[in-house]
Design a protein around this motif. Structure first.
Motif, PDB file in Angstrom:
ATOM      1  N   ILE A   2       0.501  -1.454   0.087  1.00 55.51           N
ATOM      2  CA  ILE A   2       0.357   0.263  -0.584  1.00 55.51           C
ATOM      3  C   ILE A   2       0.626   1.288  -0.044  1.00 55.51           C
ATOM      4  O   ILE A   2       0.631   2.515  -0.488  1.00 55.51           O
ATOM      5  N   SER A  10       3.395   4.675  -0.561  1.00 53.41           N
ATOM      6  CA  SER A  10       3.189   5.383  -1.809  1.00 53.41           C
ATOM      7  C   SER A  10       5.372   4.825  -2.224  1.00 53.41           C
ATOM      8  O   SER A  10       6.216   4.728  -1.002  1.00 53.41           O
ATOM      9  N   ASN A  29      -1.754   5.488   3.263  1.00 49.50           N
ATOM     10  CA  ASN A  29      -1.882   5.775   2.556  1.00 49.50           C
ATOM     11  C   ASN A  29      -2.541   6.887   2.329  1.00 49.50           C
ATOM     12  O   ASN A  29      -3.442   6.233   1.138  1.00 49.50           O
ATOM     13  N   ASP A  43      -3.226   8.305  -1.263  1.00 47.61           N
ATOM     14  CA  ASP A  43      -3.668   8.358  -1.568  1.00 47.61           C
ATOM     15  C   ASP A  43      -4.253   6.478  -2.336  1.00 47.61           C
ATOM     16  O   ASP A  43      -5.276   6.445  -3.208  1.00 47.61           O
ATOM     17  N   SER A  44      -4.184   5.566  -1.515  1.00 45.62           N
ATOM     18  CA  SER A  44      -4.751   4.471  -2.418  1.00 45.62           C
ATOM     19  C   SER A  44      -5.193   3.618  -1.309  1.00 45.62           C
ATOM     20  O   SER A  44      -5.992   2.375  -1.587  1.00 45.62           O
ATOM     21  N   GLY A  45      -4.855   4.075   0.405  1.00 50.65           N
ATOM     22  CA  GLY A  45      -5.630   3.599   1.536  1.00 50.65           C
ATOM     23  C   GLY A  45      -4.925   2.705   2.055  1.00 50.65           C
ATOM     24  O   GLY A  45      -3.677   3.817   2.688  1.00 50.65           O
ATOM     25  N   SER A  46      -4.583   2.201   3.071  1.00 48.29           N
ATOM     26  CA  SER A  46      -4.690   1.793   4.427  1.00 48.29           C
ATOM     27  C   SER A  46      -4.146   0.196   4.710  1.00 48.29           C
ATOM     28  O   SER A  46      -5.304  -0.417   3.668  1.00 48.29           O
TER      29      SER A  46
END
Length: 372
Positions: A279, A281, A302, A304-307
């Motif tokens: 996950i 970056s 992150n 931008d994308s999740g956890s």
């Protein structure tokens, strides 16, 4: 010069020496390999002015002589010739070419005079000792990953090799650090290494020595002075300049009083870090370790994308602690642990952590934390 040599042997030897030659050279002769035939032997030599590799192989010498030819092209020709073929190398003094014949194949390569070929004269070596090749390989394997690639701190661009330990248990120690992590490995000090100067072996040299160790049962002789180091294994001799600089006092960054001990299964830990870091970056790469009695929770967030989180059962009996690390660095160090169980000694979220194999204390790793 006229000499006949077996393809497999020539290919293996060229494989060792041609790697030293840089593909782009402002000095044409440095793109060449020196080929010398005499006394039923063929010797090959290549250099980049900092590093020189020489290898000798058996050959049928009809006429002794020497010349230099483009290293990478020579290697590619020999590589593409049929397996099992006998290769004839022939040069006459009048024409600046080397003829290469094998079966029905014939090549001619432009040569440059051998008198122009630089010699990395080593001078007198003050210390000489022998080590099992497997020990040299282990020392490099376990520390090489931490060598710095920052050119401004050139004195960190290699492995610091020196005599260490106490009078009772003196060791030959290799240390590498890039400022974020440090790797140290101790070997039993070989006879002849007492009182040796501490030397910094450059990154490229370290890589070449590692590749030369094909037979781990072999013995390797190491000779060194303040300015040069020479490794001899079998028929190969590698001579290198050393990095002219002062390695920092690394002992100051190795924590002595970290009182919180985490004992973890190395494979489970490595896999968990690898999974949650999917996950993270590219820029951040931070993974958070949340410790409490008997439990470790790894988490990555992150925006931008999740956890991601993963929980592991561990041996830990100290106060709860949250600390962050670069996941890439954690994985690099986990990969160096040879046993099944790793021990991490921690102090607080801002202090370096000490990582070791629980059952083998000859190697140690230090990792600086990240803010998470």
């Amino acid at each position: 010069m006229k000499v006949t040599v077996e393809r497999a042997q020539l290919l293996k030897s060229l494989g060792h020496v041609h790697r030293v030659v840089e593909r782009r050279n402002t000095i044409p002769i440095l793109g060449n390999v020196l080929v010398r035939a005499e006394n039923a032997k063929l010797s090959l030599k290549a250099t980049d002015l900092d590093l020189e590799v020489t290898e000798t192989l058996p050959a049928e010498t009809a006429t002794a002589g020497s010349t230099t030819v483009p290293a990478h092209m020579f290697y590619d020709i020999v590589r593409k010739l049929p397996d099992g073929s006998q290769i004839v190398l022939e040069a006459d003094g009048d024409r600046a070419v080397l003829a290469i014949r094998a079966g029905r194949s014939r090549f001619t390569l432009q040569t440059l005079p051998e008198n122009d070929f630089p010699d990395l004269a080593a001078g007198d070596m003050s210390h000489s000792f022998s080590l099992a090749a497997k020990d040299v390989k282990r020392l490099i394997d376990r520390t090489q990953f931490a060598i710095s690639t920052e050119e401004t701190r050139y004195y960190l661009n290699g492995i610091y090799l020196h005599a260490a330990g106490t009078a009772k248990a003196s060791t030959l120690r290799g240390v590498a650090t890039d400022g974020h992590r440090l790797a140290q490995l101790d070997l039993v000090q070989p006879k002849g290494a007492e009182g040796m100067p501490g030397v910094i072996v450059p990154r490229k040299t370290v890589g070449e020595v590692q590749r030369l160790i094909e037979d781990t049962e072999a013995e390797m002789t190491i000779e060194l002075s303040q300015a040069k180091i020479r490794f001899t294994i079998g028929n190969v001799v590698l001579t290198s300049k050393l990095i002219d600089g002062t390695f920092p006092d690394y002992g100051r960054v190795i924590p002595q009083n970290n009182d919180k001990e985490l004992v973890v299964d190395k494979k489970d830990f490595e896999n968990a870090v690898d999974r949650v870091s999917t996950i993270s970056s590219e820029r951040g790469r931070a993974v958070k370790l949340s410790l409490s009695a008997g439990k470790l929770v790894l988490s990555v967030t992150n925006p931008d994308s999740g956890s991601a989180t993963e929980e592991l059962e561990v041996e830990y009996a100290s106060d709860a602690l949250d600390i962050g690390f670069n996941s890439r660095y954690l994985l690099d160090i986990a990969a160096q642990i040879e046993g099944d169980v790793a021990t991490l000694r921690l102090a607080d979220p801002g202090s370096p952590t000490l990582v070791q194999d629980r059952d083998d204390k000859s190697a140690l790793y230090v990792l600086m934390p990240m803010r998470v």
